[in-house]
Design an enzyme around this catalytic site. Structure first.
Site, PDB file in Angstrom:
ATOM      1  N   HIS A   1      -3.466  -4.322   2.511  1.00  0.00           N
ATOM      2  CA  HIS A   1      -4.419  -3.679   3.412  1.00  0.00           C
ATOM      3  C   HIS A   1      -3.889  -3.443   4.809  1.00  0.00           C
ATOM      4  O   HIS A   1      -4.145  -2.393   5.396  1.00  0.00           O
ATOM      5  CB  HIS A   1      -5.747  -4.446   3.509  1.00  0.00           C
TER       6      HIS A   1
ATOM      7  N   HIS B   1      -0.827  -2.995   5.939  1.00  0.00           N
ATOM      8  CA  HIS B   1       0.350  -2.123   5.964  1.00  0.00           C
ATOM      9  C   HIS B   1       1.515  -2.732   6.746  1.00  0.00           C
ATOM     10  O   HIS B   1       2.503  -2.048   7.003  1.00  0.00           O
ATOM     11  CB  HIS B   1       0.027  -0.746   6.558  1.00  0.00           C
TER      12      HIS B   1
ATOM     13  N   GLU C   1      -4.468   2.752  -3.059  1.00  0.00           N
ATOM     14  CA  GLU C   1      -5.718   3.327  -2.545  1.00  0.00           C
ATOM     15  C   GLU C   1      -5.510   4.382  -1.461  1.00  0.00           C
ATOM     16  O   GLU C   1      -6.449   5.099  -1.120  1.00  0.00           O
ATOM     17  CB  GLU C   1      -6.616   2.207  -2.013  1.00  0.00           C
ATOM     18  N   ASN C   2      -4.293   4.470  -0.900  1.00  0.00           N
ATOM     19  CA  ASN C   2      -4.011   5.488   0.125  1.00  0.00           C
ATOM     20  C   ASN C   2      -2.970   6.493  -0.351  1.00  0.00           C
ATOM     21  O   ASN C   2      -2.266   7.103   0.465  1.00  0.00           O
ATOM     22  CB  ASN C   2      -3.499   4.821   1.404  1.00  0.00           C
TER      23      ASN C   2
ATOM     24  N   HIS D   1      -7.191  -7.565  -1.162  1.00  0.00           N
ATOM     25  CA  HIS D   1      -7.153  -6.468  -0.190  1.00  0.00           C
ATOM     26  C   HIS D   1      -8.066  -6.860   0.960  1.00  0.00           C
ATOM     27  O   HIS D   1      -9.289  -6.717   0.883  1.00  0.00           O
ATOM     28  CB  HIS D   1      -7.617  -5.174  -0.853  1.00  0.00           C
TER      29      HIS D   1
ATOM     30  N   ASP E   1       0.811  -1.218   0.000  1.00  0.00           N
ATOM     31  CA  ASP E   1       0.000   0.000   0.000  1.00  0.00           C
ATOM     32  C   ASP E   1       0.850   1.276   0.000  1.00  0.00           C
ATOM     33  O   ASP E   1       1.600   1.520   0.943  1.00  0.00           O
ATOM     34  CB  ASP E   1      -0.904   0.030   1.224  1.00  0.00           C
TER      35      ASP E   1
ATOM     36  N   ASN F   1     -10.796  -0.814  -0.035  1.00  0.00           N
ATOM     37  CA  ASN F   1     -11.973  -0.199   0.557  1.00  0.00           C
ATOM     38  C   ASN F   1     -11.927   1.331   0.585  1.00  0.00           C
ATOM     39  O   ASN F   1     -12.952   1.984   0.776  1.00  0.00           O
ATOM     40  CB  ASN F   1     -12.188  -0.722   1.983  1.00  0.00           C
ATOM     41  N   HIS F   2     -10.745   1.938   0.385  1.00  0.00           N
ATOM     42  CA  HIS F   2     -10.657   3.400   0.379  1.00  0.00           C
ATOM     43  C   HIS F   2     -10.681   3.998  -1.033  1.00  0.00           C
ATOM     44  O   HIS F   2     -10.479   5.206  -1.187  1.00  0.00           O
ATOM     45  CB  HIS F   2      -9.370   3.861   1.082  1.00  0.00           C
TER      46      HIS F   2
END
Length: 258
Positions: free
Chosen positions: A177, A179, A41-42, A152, A10, A69-70
């Protein structure tokens, strides 16, 4: 001959995106990397990803960006994800949602199928990831040479179960997911390369990429706290997979950090 795929954990925050933009091409060249997948996604402050950060990652040597999910955190991404086939959202979201959960890319003379699903355990449940990936594999049968799946998910058991189920049918299976990089990189019984979590590409001095004082305050007071991005040294985490070009069996999995 081995076909080498780099999968990055991530990517968290603008500082990590900038670091990757300066370092990734050299890492690919030095390590003979043919193809790169990164979970993005982050990539932007406050979670989510924007057009700007996605395009910067793609220009920096990332071939496909996966998410989780983000992915919908920034509203602007809903239109861009329909335009950019190399930015994926989990395939088990409703089919009416923007974007796609899989893509086939041409890279160094091979066609690579990349798939992205989200777990349901300890997360907002969406579609069945097992059935979803089965459906993609049936649909794309004969259209690709090698395949990569980003799971994820929160629960390690769910990731491992998916890996065991698809062992021998998907060349590379990675988890994202949490991290936190796991130390279980391996070649499974039927030849798939696997790791439960690739880890995080971002500032390591915080808590999962967030300023440590914010998180400590949240845990100690239970009060609402504005999360700020951690600032400090960036480390990029992931794994390199070597696929036998003749039979598709993964011959090695190596965790990497730079």
């Amino acid at each position: 001959m081995l076909y080498r795929v780099l999968c990055l954990g991530d990517v968290v925050g603008a500082q990590a995106v900038e670091y990757i933009s300066h370092k990734l091409w050299n890492f690919r060249k030095d390590n003979g990397i043919n193809f790169t997948v990164a979970n993005g996604e982050n990539a932007d402050p406050g979670n989510g990803i924007t057009r700007q950060s996605a395009e910067k990652l793609l220009a920096s040597g990332v071939d496909v960006i996966t998410s989780g999910n983000h992915v919908w955190q920034k509203k602007e991404i809903r239109s861009y994800i329909d335009e950019c086939r190399y930015l994926l959202r989990p395939a088990n979201y409703p089919s009416r949602d923007p974007g796609s959960g899989s893509v086939i890319c041409d890279a160094d003379g091979r066609k690579i199928l990349v798939m992205n699903v989200q777990g349901n355990v300890f997360m907002d449940p969406i579609g069945d990831p097992f059935d979803c990936v089965d459906s993609i594999l049936r649909r794309e049968e004969g259209n690709y040479d090698f395949s990569v799946l980003d799971i994820h998910a929160e629960a390690t058991a769910e990731k491992i179960a998916l890996a065991r189920y698809f062992d021998g049918r998907i060349n590379i299976i990675v988890g994202t997911h949490t991290h936190v990089q796991t130390a279980d990189e391996q070649v499974l019984e039927k030849g798939s390369g696997y790791i439960t979590d690739l880890g995080m590409s971002g500032v390591q001095t915080g808590v999962l990429g967030v300023d440590k004082d914010c998180i400590i305050e949240k845990f100690r007071t239970k009060m609402p706290v504005r999360f700020l991005p951690a600032v400090g040294e960036v480390r990029v985490m992931g794994a390199v997979f070597g696929i036998n070009d003749q039979n598709g069996i993964v011959e090695f999995v190596k965790r990497v950090e730079f």
